[in-house]
Design a protein around this motif. Sequence first.
Motif, PDB file in Angstrom:
ATOM      1  N   LYS A  52       0.880  -1.172   0.000  1.00 13.05           N
ATOM      2  CA  LYS A  52       0.000   0.000   0.000  1.00 13.05           C
ATOM      3  C   LYS A  52       0.915   1.218   0.000  1.00 13.05           C
ATOM      4  CE  LYS A  52      -3.496  -2.264   2.847  1.00 13.05           C
ATOM      5  NZ  LYS A  52      -4.025  -2.364   4.197  1.00 13.05           N
ATOM      6  N   PRO A  53       0.383   2.384  -0.383  1.00  8.46           N
ATOM      7  CA  PRO A  53       1.229   3.575  -0.310  1.00  8.46           C
ATOM      8  C   PRO A  53       1.433   4.007   1.136  1.00  8.46           C
ATOM      9  CG  PRO A  53      -0.968   4.168  -1.059  1.00  8.46           C
ATOM     10  CD  PRO A  53      -0.945   2.673  -0.923  1.00  8.46           C
ATOM     11  N   LEU A  54       2.479   4.789   1.338  1.00 13.75           N
ATOM     12  CA  LEU A  54       2.854   5.276   2.659  1.00 13.75           C
ATOM     13  C   LEU A  54       2.616   6.782   2.701  1.00 13.75           C
ATOM     14  CD1 LEU A  54       4.348   4.147   5.199  1.00 13.75           C
ATOM     15  CD2 LEU A  54       6.488   4.812   4.071  1.00 13.75           C
ATOM     16  N   VAL A  55       1.986   7.263   3.768  1.00 11.56           N
ATOM     17  CA  VAL A  55       1.847   8.709   3.939  1.00 11.56           C
ATOM     18  C   VAL A  55       3.233   9.272   4.228  1.00 11.56           C
ATOM     19  CG1 VAL A  55       0.972  10.524   5.473  1.00 11.56           C
ATOM     20  CG2 VAL A  55      -0.525   8.635   4.787  1.00 11.56           C
ATOM     21  N   SER A  56       3.494  10.453   3.678  1.00 14.18           N
ATOM     22  CA  SER A  56       4.743  11.134   3.996  1.00 14.18           C
ATOM     23  C   SER A  56       4.448  12.611   4.199  1.00 14.18           C
ATOM     24  CB  SER A  56       5.759  10.973   2.859  1.00 14.18           C
ATOM     25  OG  SER A  56       6.992  11.543   3.245  1.00 14.18           O
ATOM     26  N   THR A  57       4.763  13.101   5.374  1.00 15.76           N
ATOM     27  CA  THR A  57       4.615  14.519   5.669  1.00 15.76           C
ATOM     28  C   THR A  57       5.809  14.922   6.522  1.00 15.76           C
ATOM     29  OG1 THR A  57       3.155  16.226   6.595  1.00 15.76           O
ATOM     30  CG2 THR A  57       3.137  14.085   7.700  1.00 15.76           C
ATOM     31  N   SER A  58       6.256  16.148   6.381  1.00 17.73           N
ATOM     32  CA  SER A  58       7.457  16.578   7.103  1.00 17.73           C
ATOM     33  C   SER A  58       7.296  16.373   8.603  1.00 17.73           C
ATOM     34  CB  SER A  58       7.769  18.039   6.787  1.00 17.73           C
ATOM     35  OG  SER A  58       6.644  18.845   7.076  1.00 17.73           O
ATOM     36  N   ALA A  59       8.399  16.015   9.243  1.00 19.72           N
ATOM     37  CA  ALA A  59       8.396  15.666  10.668  1.00 19.72           C
ATOM     38  C   ALA A  59       8.488  16.921  11.527  1.00 19.72           C
ATOM     39  CB  ALA A  59       9.547  14.711  10.963  1.00 19.72           C
ATOM     40  N   ASN A  60       7.431  17.722  11.483  1.00 24.25           N
ATOM     41  CA  ASN A  60       7.395  18.959  12.274  1.00 24.25           C
ATOM     42  C   ASN A  60       5.954  19.273  12.672  1.00 24.25           C
ATOM     43  OD1 ASN A  60       6.551  19.512   9.630  1.00 24.25           O
ATOM     44  ND2 ASN A  60       7.250  21.614   9.710  1.00 24.25           N
ATOM     45  N   ILE A  61       5.823  20.159  13.662  1.00 25.83           N
ATOM     46  CA  ILE A  61       4.510  20.690  14.000  1.00 25.83           C
ATOM     47  C   ILE A  61       4.161  21.677  12.892  1.00 25.83           C
ATOM     48  CG2 ILE A  61       3.187  22.044  15.699  1.00 25.83           C
ATOM     49  CD1 ILE A  61       4.098  19.305  16.802  1.00 25.83           C
ATOM     50  N   SER A  62       2.926  21.658  12.431  1.00 23.87           N
ATOM     51  CA  SER A  62       2.509  22.523  11.327  1.00 23.87           C
ATOM     52  C   SER A  62       2.889  23.976  11.612  1.00 23.87           C
ATOM     53  CB  SER A  62       1.000  22.392  11.132  1.00 23.87           C
ATOM     54  OG  SER A  62       0.647  22.821   9.853  1.00 23.87           O
ATOM     55  N   GLY A  63       3.484  24.628  10.608  1.00 20.69           N
ATOM     56  CA  GLY A  63       3.875  26.028  10.762  1.00 20.69           C
ATOM     57  C   GLY A  63       5.320  26.212  11.196  1.00 20.69           C
ATOM     58  N   GLN A  64       5.932  25.152  11.742  1.00 23.08           N
ATOM     59  CA  GLN A  64       7.344  25.235  12.129  1.00 23.08           C
ATOM     60  C   GLN A  64       8.210  24.790  10.944  1.00 23.08           C
ATOM     61  OE1 GLN A  64       7.893  23.003  15.781  1.00 23.08           O
ATOM     62  NE2 GLN A  64       6.724  24.480  16.979  1.00 23.08           N
ATOM     63  N   PRO A  65       9.501  25.165  10.926  1.00 18.41           N
ATOM     64  CA  PRO A  65      10.349  24.769   9.798  1.00 18.41           C
ATOM     65  C   PRO A  65      10.499  23.246   9.713  1.00 18.41           C
ATOM     66  CG  PRO A  65      11.502  26.294  11.288  1.00 18.41           C
ATOM     67  CD  PRO A  65      10.195  25.954  11.918  1.00 18.41           C
ATOM     68  N   SER A  66      10.625  22.750   8.491  1.00 23.72           N
ATOM     69  CA  SER A  66      10.856  21.314   8.294  1.00 23.72           C
ATOM     70  C   SER A  66      12.277  20.981   8.735  1.00 23.72           C
ATOM     71  CB  SER A  66      10.705  20.950   6.814  1.00 23.72           C
ATOM     72  OG  SER A  66       9.405  21.242   6.369  1.00 23.72           O
ATOM     73  N   PRO A  67      12.450  19.862   9.458  1.00 22.96           N
ATOM     74  CA  PRO A  67      13.802  19.489   9.889  1.00 22.96           C
ATOM     75  C   PRO A  67      14.642  19.063   8.681  1.00 22.96           C
ATOM     76  CG  PRO A  67      12.248  17.745  10.399  1.00 22.96           C
ATOM     77  CD  PRO A  67      11.448  18.890   9.859  1.00 22.96           C
ATOM     78  N   GLN A  68      15.884  19.523   8.620  1.00 21.89           N
ATOM     79  CA  GLN A  68      16.753  19.163   7.491  1.00 21.89           C
ATOM     80  C   GLN A  68      17.505  17.864   7.745  1.00 21.89           C
ATOM     81  OE1 GLN A  68      18.785  22.987   7.423  1.00 21.89           O
ATOM     82  NE2 GLN A  68      17.713  23.495   5.536  1.00 21.89           N
ATOM     83  N   ASN A  69      17.469  17.384   8.985  1.00 19.90           N
ATOM     84  CA  ASN A  69      18.039  16.083   9.316  1.00 19.90           C
ATOM     85  C   ASN A  69      17.412  15.624  10.643  1.00 19.90           C
ATOM     86  OD1 ASN A  69      19.609  17.286  11.496  1.00 19.90           O
ATOM     87  ND2 ASN A  69      21.022  17.998   9.907  1.00 19.90           N
ATOM     88  N   PHE A  70      17.730  14.405  11.058  1.00 19.41           N
ATOM     89  CA  PHE A  70      17.093  13.836  12.249  1.00 19.41           C
ATOM     90  C   PHE A  70      17.343  14.679  13.492  1.00 19.41           C
ATOM     91  CE2 PHE A  70      16.987  11.048  15.987  1.00 19.41           C
ATOM     92  CZ  PHE A  70      15.684  10.577  15.885  1.00 19.41           C
TER      93      PHE A  70
END
Length: 188
Positions: free
Chosen positions: A126-144
């Motif tokens: 099945k497909p996998l959901v992918s969304t940036s690992a951040n709270i909405s409105g905060q910058p997306s993390p560039q690494n772990f």
Amino acid sequence: MLKEEVAKALKIIQDGGIILYPTDTIWGIGCDATNSEAVKKIFALKQRAEAKSMIILVDTENKLQSYVREVPDIAYDLIEYAENPLTLVMPGAKNIAPELIAEDGSVGIRVAKHPFCEQLIQRLRKPLVSTSANISGQPSPQNFGQVAPEIIEGVDYVVDIDQHDLSVKKPSTIMRLAPDGGFEFIRR
């Protein structure tokens, strides 16, 4: 190592859980894209309005027609020749959780080019959901190392791969495709 992590993540996802995992772009939060309850958990964790849709990952372009009613021919060329990870937003989404379908009926899909994602999606079937690992409105993390503690604590499993890779990653390019093959860039 890769095989074990895929197996652990697969079990969590099959049980309706959400994971924090590395992709060919930035770290993502994911789940089974056909499981509405799991998708709702991600919206809650990200504190994100449900009107903002999330993308799905597939393991091969052959799967596009499983989740989009009519895939424009140009989509296959764009995927083949894209130099950077490319998310295509296409109308006529189908066979996924309704929460992932935008108000206009479209869905964003990317063919994942990360070994972990490819193997997990193959095994999940099945497909996998992918969304940036951040709270909405905060910058997306560039690494772990940049993933916020509340995200790490809020998922059911954190994949133990690439956590020490501190190279700077960028989100994918996003293009909107029309059924007639017309397109526009949403994010370059």
